[in-house]
Scaffold this motif. Structure first.
Motif, mmCIF file in Angstrom:
data_model
loop_
_atom_site.group_PDB
_atom_site.id
_atom_site.type_symbol
_atom_site.label_atom_id
_atom_site.label_comp_id
_atom_site.label_asym_id
_atom_site.label_seq_id
_atom_site.Cartn_x
_atom_site.Cartn_y
_atom_site.Cartn_z
ATOM 1 N N VAL A 20 0.817 -1.210 0.000
ATOM 2 C CA VAL A 20 0.000 0.000 0.000
ATOM 3 C C VAL A 20 0.853 1.264 0.000
ATOM 4 O O VAL A 20 0.462 2.267 -0.593
ATOM 5 C CB VAL A 20 -0.995 0.028 1.185
ATOM 6 C CG1 VAL A 20 -2.075 -1.009 1.002
ATOM 7 C CG2 VAL A 20 -0.304 -0.152 2.510
ATOM 8 N N LYS A 21 1.996 1.233 0.670
ATOM 9 C CA LYS A 21 2.886 2.407 0.623
ATOM 10 C C LYS A 21 4.307 1.981 0.968
ATOM 11 O O LYS A 21 4.533 0.947 1.581
ATOM 12 C CB LYS A 21 2.399 3.513 1.544
ATOM 13 C CG LYS A 21 2.498 3.235 3.010
ATOM 14 C CD LYS A 21 2.011 4.440 3.807
ATOM 15 C CE LYS A 21 2.167 4.174 5.289
ATOM 16 N NZ LYS A 21 1.768 5.307 6.090
ATOM 17 N N TRP A 22 5.245 2.808 0.531
ATOM 18 C CA TRP A 22 6.655 2.542 0.781
ATOM 19 C C TRP A 22 7.385 3.860 0.857
ATOM 20 O O TRP A 22 6.953 4.860 0.295
ATOM 21 C CB TRP A 22 7.253 1.632 -0.285
ATOM 22 C CG TRP A 22 7.295 2.216 -1.663
ATOM 23 C CD1 TRP A 22 8.333 2.882 -2.251
ATOM 24 C CD2 TRP A 22 6.233 2.218 -2.619
ATOM 25 N NE1 TRP A 22 7.996 3.273 -3.510
ATOM 26 C CE2 TRP A 22 6.699 2.886 -3.762
ATOM 27 C CE3 TRP A 22 4.937 1.724 -2.627
ATOM 28 C CZ2 TRP A 22 5.912 3.070 -4.889
ATOM 29 C CZ3 TRP A 22 4.168 1.906 -3.757
ATOM 30 C CH2 TRP A 22 4.655 2.564 -4.873
ATOM 31 N N THR A 23 8.499 3.862 1.592
ATOM 32 C CA THR A 23 9.312 5.066 1.735
ATOM 33 C C THR A 23 10.778 4.702 1.529
ATOM 34 O O THR A 23 11.230 3.645 1.970
ATOM 35 C CB THR A 23 9.150 5.706 3.128
ATOM 36 O OG1 THR A 23 9.455 4.734 4.128
ATOM 37 C CG2 THR A 23 7.746 6.232 3.336
ATOM 38 N N LEU A 24 11.480 5.596 0.868
ATOM 39 C CA LEU A 24 12.920 5.454 0.657
ATOM 40 C C LEU A 24 13.611 6.438 1.579
ATOM 41 O O LEU A 24 13.260 7.621 1.616
ATOM 42 C CB LEU A 24 13.283 5.754 -0.804
ATOM 43 C CG LEU A 24 14.781 5.893 -1.116
ATOM 44 C CD1 LEU A 24 15.502 4.563 -0.933
ATOM 45 C CD2 LEU A 24 14.983 6.425 -2.514
ATOM 46 N N VAL A 25 14.603 5.955 2.326
ATOM 47 C CA VAL A 25 15.393 6.817 3.203
ATOM 48 C C VAL A 25 16.840 6.669 2.791
ATOM 49 O O VAL A 25 17.376 5.554 2.746
ATOM 50 C CB VAL A 25 15.217 6.429 4.690
ATOM 51 C CG1 VAL A 25 16.127 7.269 5.565
ATOM 52 C CG2 VAL A 25 13.775 6.581 5.111
ATOM 53 N N ARG A 26 17.456 7.812 2.468
ATOM 54 C CA ARG A 26 18.869 7.820 2.087
ATOM 55 C C ARG A 26 19.636 8.588 3.153
ATOM 56 O O ARG A 26 19.224 9.670 3.551
ATOM 57 C CB ARG A 26 19.056 8.489 0.728
ATOM 58 C CG ARG A 26 18.313 7.733 -0.370
ATOM 59 C CD ARG A 26 18.467 8.384 -1.686
ATOM 60 N NE ARG A 26 19.777 8.041 -2.224
ATOM 61 C CZ ARG A 26 20.231 8.481 -3.385
ATOM 62 N NH1 ARG A 26 19.503 9.288 -4.124
ATOM 63 N NH2 ARG A 26 21.405 8.113 -3.815
#
Length: 139
Positions: A121-127
């Motif tokens: 349903v949702k995803w987040t990228l953290v750099r």
């Protein structure tokens, strides 16, 4: 309850009924053979995905940025595991919905994915932020 859990078996029974109506017992044998083949293809894909995932560390992906670019809403967890070729690091408690998994690459960038009822349903990228103290290499 997922409607697919009801419709798929009913569809299979309808196909078997149609096979009997159209061709008798030979039609039933053909339809059942086709359904078994379909089930075996899905089982084989699942085993191959899990075999590849077993060879990699849990929660590791080659590039979190590329994984972020390839993700799409509505894909199932097995599809994401097939893309990453690794099981995700579970962040949510066992048996709780939504399920949250994380995949991290070598640069400590990570993608955190949330699955409800097995679908993304949702995803987040953290750099990670580059430190101002560390010098950058110039070509």
């Amino acid at each position: 309850m997922n409607l697919r859990n009801i419709l798929v078996p009913l569809g299979g029974l309808a196909l078997v009924g149609f096979g009997f109506y159209a061709y008798g017992w030979a039609g039933v044998a053909a339809v059942v053979g086709g359904l078994v083949m379909w089930a075996l293809l899905h089982f084989t894909r699942l085993v191959n995905v899990m075999k590849k995932a077993a060879k990699r560390p849990i929660g590791y992906v080659g590039s979190a940025v590329m994984l972020n670019a390839r993700l799409a809403e509505g894909v199932n967890l097995m599809h994401v595991v097939a893309m990453t070729q690794a099981l995700g690091e579970r962040l949510s408690p066992e048996g709780e919905d939504p399920e949250i998994y994380r995949w991290t690459d070598g640069t400590q960038s990570h993608v955190t994915c949330e699955f409800r009822h097995g679908k993304l349903v949702k995803w987040t990228l953290v750099r990670p932020q580059a430190d101002a103290d560390t010098p950058t290499q110039e070509a």
